[in-house]
Scaffold this motif. Sequence first.
Motif, PDB file in Angstrom:
ATOM      1  N   LYS A  68       0.848  -1.194   0.000  1.00  0.00           N
ATOM      2  CA  LYS A  68       0.000   0.000   0.000  1.00  0.00           C
ATOM      3  C   LYS A  68       0.885   1.246   0.000  1.00  0.00           C
ATOM      4  N   GLU A  69       0.317   2.367  -0.387  1.00  0.00           N
ATOM      5  CA  GLU A  69       1.026   3.646  -0.383  1.00  0.00           C
ATOM      6  C   GLU A  69       1.635   3.896   0.999  1.00  0.00           C
ATOM      7  N   GLY A  70       2.916   4.260   1.033  1.00  0.00           N
ATOM      8  CA  GLY A  70       3.590   4.566   2.293  1.00  0.00           C
ATOM      9  C   GLY A  70       4.220   3.375   2.991  1.00  0.00           C
ATOM     10  N   LYS A  95       6.305  -0.731  -4.722  1.00  0.00           N
ATOM     11  CA  LYS A  95       5.223   0.034  -5.343  1.00  0.00           C
ATOM     12  C   LYS A  95       3.869  -0.495  -4.885  1.00  0.00           C
ATOM     13  N   PRO A  96       2.923   0.412  -4.633  1.00  0.00           N
ATOM     14  CA  PRO A  96       1.568  -0.031  -4.291  1.00  0.00           C
ATOM     15  C   PRO A  96       1.033  -1.002  -5.339  1.00  0.00           C
TER      16      PRO A  96
END
Length: 90
Positions: free
Chosen positions: A45-47, A82-83
């Motif tokens: 996921k993002e982050g 990467k997400p």
Amino acid sequence: SAPSASPAPGASTDPADVSAATAAATGKHRGAPAAEEPAPSYTVKEGDSLAAIADANGVKGGWSALYQANEQVIGSDADLIKPGQNLEIG
């Protein structure tokens, strides 16, 4: 001539049922081996970071073990995940 044995009341005489019951009783099963469960996975996921994913999922060896197991997915830079990437964590 000997009398023929009749099945116990309620017992199935269907060959498939008899075979399954025999296999269950003897521990001998025919057919395909039991399928292995798929390895646990995690979708980035993002982050996210490898260290955070490894810590949250109890990966032995930490982020470096997680990277080594997923290098084909991640690529040559362990800091660049990467997400949407699916990582094996098991």
